[in-house]
Design an enzyme around this catalytic site. Structure first.
Site, PDB file in Angstrom:
ATOM      1  CG  ASP A  51     -16.590 -72.867 100.803  1.00 56.62           C
ATOM      2  OD1 ASP A  51     -16.901 -71.806 101.328  1.00 56.62           O
ATOM      3  OD2 ASP A  51     -17.285 -73.887 100.900  1.00 56.62           O
ATOM      4  CE1 TYR A  73     -13.240 -76.382  97.313  1.00 54.08           C
ATOM      5  CE2 TYR A  73     -13.903 -78.051  95.747  1.00 54.08           C
ATOM      6  CZ  TYR A  73     -14.202 -77.223  96.802  1.00 54.08           C
ATOM      7  OH  TYR A  73     -15.478 -77.226  97.335  1.00 54.08           O
ATOM      8  NE  ARG A  92     -13.811 -80.165  98.506  1.00 51.22           N
ATOM      9  CZ  ARG A  92     -13.732 -80.959  97.437  1.00 51.22           C
ATOM     10  NH1 ARG A  92     -12.582 -81.055  96.784  1.00 51.22           N
ATOM     11  NH2 ARG A  92     -14.769 -81.653  97.050  1.00 51.22           N
ATOM     12  CG  ASP A  93     -16.507 -76.937 100.154  1.00 50.39           C
ATOM     13  OD1 ASP A  93     -15.732 -75.969 100.189  1.00 50.39           O
ATOM     14  OD2 ASP A  93     -16.855 -77.479  99.107  1.00 50.39           O
ATOM     15  CB  SER A 131     -18.440 -79.290  97.238  1.00 47.72           C
ATOM     16  OG  SER A 131     -19.131 -79.166  96.033  1.00 47.72           O
ATOM     17  CG  ASP A 180     -23.631 -74.467  91.647  1.00 43.58           C
ATOM     18  OD1 ASP A 180     -22.474 -74.397  91.214  1.00 43.58           O
ATOM     19  OD2 ASP A 180     -24.491 -73.603  91.412  1.00 43.58           O
TER      20      ASP A 180
END
Length: 461
Positions: free
Chosen positions: A235, A182, A187-188, A194, A416
């Site tokens: 994601d 990940y 990313r995301d 995140s 989270d």
């Protein structure tokens, strides 16, 4: 060794169970649809733990399958007849890690991350209620995934797998380790909490390949006598189905996601590595249009990677709260025919069959989906108040087509995303009415939240 081995053997059994269809939804970036395939929010990004490491703590095991497989399986990612030596110590001349049907969760103990055990212990040390402490100690025997969420975390992977091999050699039975890959560039792209360390415009693609995937490949190759499950880039590809043109989901991001996920699954294609690509959840790709888009993207990427045999299937509900089957929720179903993860897995299996991927299997993250009626909208994904741990990891649980296992991909207790507006990486979803706004940054241990997840566990601990 005697005391340690006694702890290792105090494990729960992998038992098959049956189930039916239905459910509720939402996760570290769930997308709720407002029409046929139109999500209002997305981004699993938040809800992503930092790597728990291989810190102090006694490794245990959970889930002993119905005996050791005697024949090699047939299908994607199935080792043909590999044995583990005693290189890491132990009493075994060799352990056959092959599988009868290609399911890496069958006939194996699931390795418990010592780093997670240590985090749970930190909460035990703060707790005075003896009943609650006893429940927390049970959590210390449950397997959770080891997250490779930054380049630095890769340095801990070899020691983590060494510990799993030590357990395998001590117990003379297969041990399955689960890792999460990940760290994609950009990313995301639809979340804030995140976002990763790599940017496409700053050489992130090259760094992803050379500093992240290449060393992971080398470490996995150096551990050929172990079953390793790799969950690939939560994601990522689902965002391409629903969120292109929004926030950071740019054409450059799409290119990086497609090419680098293909690169990852190609490079990590080894007989002992079973890959499951992230496939969102019912509250994100549950609508038929979204299922079709998602399935086509998955097919394109797998073909671009050369159809590697190691891609066993897909992981759903990663770091999310979607229940397995239908319960009455306070939010509108929003024309989504998938009422839970069982429905979604069945529907996605059909969509995948339509693009030539009808042989793929699934795992469902059940780490925090034990309770329903905790959200005003199933797109709410950030530290939802009232969440409880769900079904324990188990192989062949039934309830949906080709379901390999329930598994705790998201370590319960890892935040989270930060809940205070104005903090770095703050996402609006972490301040919504159903979110616990006391939360620290994504991946940081959230003691108070862990306590509630333990108390609300369903089935109870």
């Amino acid at each position: 060794m005697g005391k340690w081995l006694a702890v290792l053997l105090a494990t729960a059994s992998f038992a098959a169970c049956s189930g039916d269809n239905g459910g509720d939804g939402g996760e570290g970036g769930a997308a709720a649809g407002t029409g046929a395939g139109t999500p209002t929010s997305s981004g699993v990004g938040a809800g992503t733990p930092t790597s728990s490491g291989v810190g102090a703590g006694t490794p245990t095991s959970s889930g002993v399958g119905a005996g050791t497989p005697t024949s090699s399986g047939v299908g994607a990612g199935t080792p043909t007849s590999t044995t583990a030596s005693t290189a890491a110590g132990g009493n075994c001349a060799g352990v056959d890690i092959s599988t009868a049907d290609g399911n890496p969760f069958v006939g194996a103990q699931l390795f418990v991350d010592p780093g997670y055990v240590a985090k749970v212990q930190s909460s035990i040390d703060k707790t005075t209620d003896e009943t609650l402490k006893a429940q927390m100690k049970k959590v210390q025997q449950i397997s959770t995934a080891f997250w490779l969420d930054r380049i630095e975390a890769v340095g801990q992977l070899s020691a983590h797998l060494d510990k799993a091999l030590e357990l395998q050699n001590a117990t003379c039975s297969p041990v399955t380790s689960v890792i999460v890959v990940y760290d994609l560039p950009n990313r995301d792209c639809f979340a804030e909490a995140s976002n990763g360390e790599l940017r496409v415009e700053e050489g992130g693609v090259q760094r992803y390949r050379e500093e992240f995937i290449a060393p992971i490949k080398a470490i996995l190759a150096a551990h050929p006598n172990q079953r390793i499950v790799a969950i690939i880039e939560p994601d990522s590809l689902p965002n391409l189905a629903t969120n292109l043109g929004k926030k950071d989901c740019t054409p450059e991001t799409e290119k990086a996601y497609r090419e680098e996920v293909a690169h990852a699954i190609s490079e990590l294609n080894m007989p002992h590595v079973y890959q499951y690509i992230d496939a969102a959840h019912s509250g994100w790709l549950g609508w038929p249009d979204n299922q079709t888009k998602g399935a086509q993207i998955f097919s394109d990427v797998i073909k671009a990677a050369g159809n590697p045999a190691g891609v066993r299937g897909f992981a759903t509900n990663v770091a999310n709260y979607t229940q397995l089957k239908y319960t009455t929720e306070s939010y509108d179903q929003q024309s989504n025919p998938c009422f839970g993860e069982y429905d979604y897995v069945n529907a996605m299996a059909t969509a995948l069959a339509g693009v030539g991927l009808g042989d793929k299997h699934f795992i469902i993250d059940t780490s925090r989906n034990g309770r329903g009626n905790i959200r005003d909208d199933w797109g709410y994904w950030c530290n939802n108040i009232g969440a409880g741990m769900g079904e324990r990891p188990k192989a062949n649980p039934g309830g949906a087509t080709r379901l390999d296992a329930f598994y705790w991909v998201k370590p319960p207790g890892d935040s989270d995303g930060v809940g205070q507006a104005g903090q770095p990486r703050y996402d609006l979803f972490c301040g919504y009415p159903n979110a616990d706004t006391r939360a620290p940054q994504a991946g940081v241990w959230f003691h108070e939240y862990f306590v509630e997840c333990v108390k609300n566990a369903n089935p109870p601990l």
